[in-house]
Design a protein around this motif. Structure first.
Motif, PDB file in Angstrom:
ATOM      1  N   ILE A  82      12.332  18.584 -17.375  1.00 43.20           N
ATOM      2  CA  ILE A  82      11.911  17.765 -16.228  1.00 43.20           C
ATOM      3  C   ILE A  82      10.631  17.037 -16.651  1.00 43.20           C
ATOM      4  O   ILE A  82      10.377  15.904 -16.278  1.00 43.20           O
ATOM      5  CB  ILE A  82      11.658  18.667 -14.999  1.00 43.20           C
ATOM      6  N   HIS A  83       9.838  17.748 -17.464  1.00 39.32           N
ATOM      7  CA  HIS A  83       8.705  17.150 -18.167  1.00 39.32           C
ATOM      8  C   HIS A  83       9.134  16.974 -19.631  1.00 39.32           C
ATOM      9  O   HIS A  83       9.577  17.936 -20.276  1.00 39.32           O
ATOM     10  CB  HIS A  83       7.464  18.051 -18.056  1.00 39.32           C
ATOM     11  N   GLY A  84       9.018  15.764 -20.148  1.00 44.26           N
ATOM     12  CA  GLY A  84       9.590  15.417 -21.442  1.00 44.26           C
ATOM     13  C   GLY A  84       8.950  16.084 -22.645  1.00 44.26           C
ATOM     14  O   GLY A  84       9.525  16.081 -23.730  1.00 44.26           O
ATOM     15  N   ASP A  85       7.760  16.676 -22.476  1.00 49.03           N
ATOM     16  CA  ASP A  85       7.089  17.359 -23.588  1.00 49.03           C
ATOM     17  C   ASP A  85       7.331  18.868 -23.549  1.00 49.03           C
ATOM     18  O   ASP A  85       6.577  19.636 -24.135  1.00 49.03           O
ATOM     19  CB  ASP A  85       5.573  17.059 -23.580  1.00 49.03           C
ATOM     20  N   GLU A  86       8.409  19.297 -22.843  1.00 49.05           N
ATOM     21  CA  GLU A  86       8.698  20.726 -22.709  1.00 49.05           C
ATOM     22  C   GLU A  86      10.133  21.011 -23.181  1.00 49.05           C
ATOM     23  O   GLU A  86      11.045  21.170 -22.374  1.00 49.05           O
ATOM     24  CB  GLU A  86       8.491  21.154 -21.244  1.00 49.05           C
ATOM     25  N   PRO A  87      10.357  21.058 -24.511  1.00 49.60           N
ATOM     26  CA  PRO A  87      11.722  21.205 -25.031  1.00 49.60           C
ATOM     27  C   PRO A  87      12.252  22.642 -25.026  1.00 49.60           C
ATOM     28  O   PRO A  87      13.390  22.871 -25.438  1.00 49.60           O
ATOM     29  CB  PRO A  87      11.590  20.692 -26.474  1.00 49.60           C
ATOM     30  N   GLN A 119       6.744  12.915 -23.866  1.00 50.28           N
ATOM     31  CA  GLN A 119       5.624  12.914 -22.918  1.00 50.28           C
ATOM     32  C   GLN A 119       6.043  13.530 -21.594  1.00 50.28           C
ATOM     33  O   GLN A 119       7.217  13.617 -21.287  1.00 50.28           O
ATOM     34  CB  GLN A 119       5.130  11.486 -22.692  1.00 50.28           C
ATOM     35  N   ARG A 120       5.052  13.913 -20.805  1.00 51.90           N
ATOM     36  CA  ARG A 120       5.311  14.572 -19.525  1.00 51.90           C
ATOM     37  C   ARG A 120       6.229  13.721 -18.625  1.00 51.90           C
ATOM     38  O   ARG A 120       7.189  14.194 -18.053  1.00 51.90           O
ATOM     39  CB  ARG A 120       3.979  14.842 -18.826  1.00 51.90           C
ATOM     40  N   GLY A 121       5.909  12.455 -18.512  1.00 49.54           N
ATOM     41  CA  GLY A 121       6.717  11.540 -17.706  1.00 49.54           C
ATOM     42  C   GLY A 121       7.167  10.353 -18.547  1.00 49.54           C
ATOM     43  O   GLY A 121       6.814  10.227 -19.722  1.00 49.54           O
ATOM     44  N   ILE A 164      13.409  25.074 -15.962  1.00 49.99           N
ATOM     45  CA  ILE A 164      12.635  25.682 -17.053  1.00 49.99           C
ATOM     46  C   ILE A 164      11.517  24.740 -17.484  1.00 49.99           C
ATOM     47  O   ILE A 164      11.781  23.601 -17.887  1.00 49.99           O
ATOM     48  CB  ILE A 164      13.526  26.028 -18.263  1.00 49.99           C
ATOM     49  N   HIS A 165      10.285  25.244 -17.380  1.00 49.62           N
ATOM     50  CA  HIS A 165       9.094  24.484 -17.793  1.00 49.62           C
ATOM     51  C   HIS A 165       8.341  25.267 -18.864  1.00 49.62           C
ATOM     52  O   HIS A 165       8.624  26.436 -19.133  1.00 49.62           O
ATOM     53  CB  HIS A 165       8.150  24.276 -16.601  1.00 49.62           C
ATOM     54  N   SER A 166       7.323  24.600 -19.449  1.00 53.31           N
ATOM     55  CA  SER A 166       6.409  25.270 -20.375  1.00 53.31           C
ATOM     56  C   SER A 166       5.055  24.580 -20.257  1.00 53.31           C
ATOM     57  O   SER A 166       4.881  23.682 -19.417  1.00 53.31           O
ATOM     58  CB  SER A 166       6.929  25.174 -21.810  1.00 53.31           C
ATOM     59  N   GLY A 167       4.131  24.976 -21.108  1.00 49.92           N
ATOM     60  CA  GLY A 167       2.808  24.348 -21.083  1.00 49.92           C
ATOM     61  C   GLY A 167       2.788  22.963 -21.721  1.00 49.92           C
ATOM     62  O   GLY A 167       1.751  22.296 -21.701  1.00 49.92           O
TER      63      GLY A 167
HETATM   64 ZN    ZN Z   1       6.631  21.238 -16.658  1.00 56.54          ZN
END
Ligand code: ZN
Length: 331
Positions: free
Chosen positions: A58-63, A100-102, A146-149
């Protein structure tokens, strides 16, 4: 066991019972002629059961979630599945491509996890959210984001719930090692909130990010997330096997500590994720370019850190610590 009579469709993926099909949810056509679509995998079980929908990036920097979806697509055999598993390995596609995040080209609705479910005739990310939401709220019974830092922080095993009974049960189903269950940060703007509004349920989970992207750490994060997703499927009897559970579940709320000053972020000795702390305990200091301390951070309440900034360079107002203010356990 009864046969699953239903064919499941998400976007261009139509899966007959006992099959796995890849496809996409079309958003629009881009100026260069390519179609922007959200990739999707539908694993439709041979037997009836609930539909679990997993969203990644959902945030592009969280693979981390992306790798989890890929591993689940390899591991789960639809012939042995009861119900349906829908995997979205990269939800904000332009953000994922940019790492990137967005989506850097959409400054008006940059953060997909704040504007969800968007608008049919809104900005690009809002339209992407809208078509995704139409399918998800129609097809899914429960959802895991699923997210991450990401690029700035490392986040340890943490779950956010809506505080309704169904989302707490879904959190519990994540199993061993997932005992930190906090109240959702925001009641609106994310897939979990849209699922609640649709009379269904969802959770948001965090694991990984910067400082855990070495080959070994990435593997650990992926294996942990895959095991949790499989445990959820065991809990809801979608696959065979005995589910396991965390020894106890904490209850609490997040406080994101933002940098009071710019410089270099230096965690205090012994500081780490998921270690109980007392109000006032030292978390970190920020030093300026000369090495002089310009700010110090302390635990805002009894609780524990669940995420820490991993990129030491910091500017006033940036995230530096994700702190769980705990108020007991869930029974
Ligand atoms: Zn996130």
């Amino acid at each position: 066991m009864t046969e699953n009579p239903a064919t499941i469709t998400v976007g261009s993926a139509t899966a007959a019972p006992g099959t796995a099909v890849r496809g996409g949810i079309a958003v629009t056509r881009l100026a260069g002629g390519a179609i922007l679509e959200i990739p999707v995998v539908v694993l439709n079980g041979a037997r009836p059961g609930p539909c679990l929908w997993i969203n990644a990036a959902i945030h592009g920097d969280e693979p981390e979630g992306t790798l989890t979806c890929q591993a689940l697509a390899r591991k789960v055999n639809p012939e042995n599945l009861a119900g349906t598993l829908v995997l979205v390995p990269a939800m904000n596609v332009p953000a994922f491509e940019a790492g990137q995040r967005g989506n850097p080209l959409d400054t008006f609705s940059y953060d997909l996890n704040r504007i969800y479910p968007g608008r049919a005739e809104g900005y690009l990310t809002e339209r992407l959210a809208w078509v995704h939401a139409q399918w998800m709220t129609k097809v899914a019974d429960m959802e895991i984001s699923i997210h991450s830092g990401g690029a700035h922080s490392y986040l340890s095993e943490t779950i956010f719930v809506n505080e309704d009974a169904k989302s707490v049960e879904l959190a519990k189903a994540m199993g061993r090692g997932w005992g930190l269950v906090l109240s959702a940060i925001s009641p609106k703007g994310n897939p979990m909130a849209a699922m609640l509004e649709a009379g269904k349920t969802g959770i948001t989970v965090e694991l990984g990010g910067r400082s855990a992207t070495s080959p070994e750490e990435m593997k650990r994060v992926e294996a942990t997330l895959v095991e949790a997703a499989l445990n959820v499927m065991r809990h809801y009897k979608m696959i065979e096997g005995e589910p396991h559970y965390a020894e106890f579940l904490w209850k609490g709320v997040q406080e994101a500590l933002l940098a009071p000053a710019s410089g270099i972020f230096i965690p205090a000795t012994g500081v780490g994720c998921q270690r109980p702390m007392k109000k006032g305990d030292a978390i970190a200091s920020i030093v300026d370019v000369w090495g002089d301390t310009v700010s110090e951070l302390f635990a805002p309440a009894d609780g524990m850190i669940f995420g820490l900034r991993a990129l030491p360079n910091i500017t006033t107002g940036e995230w530096c610590c994700f702190y769980a203010k705990l108020n007991g356990r869930r029974d």
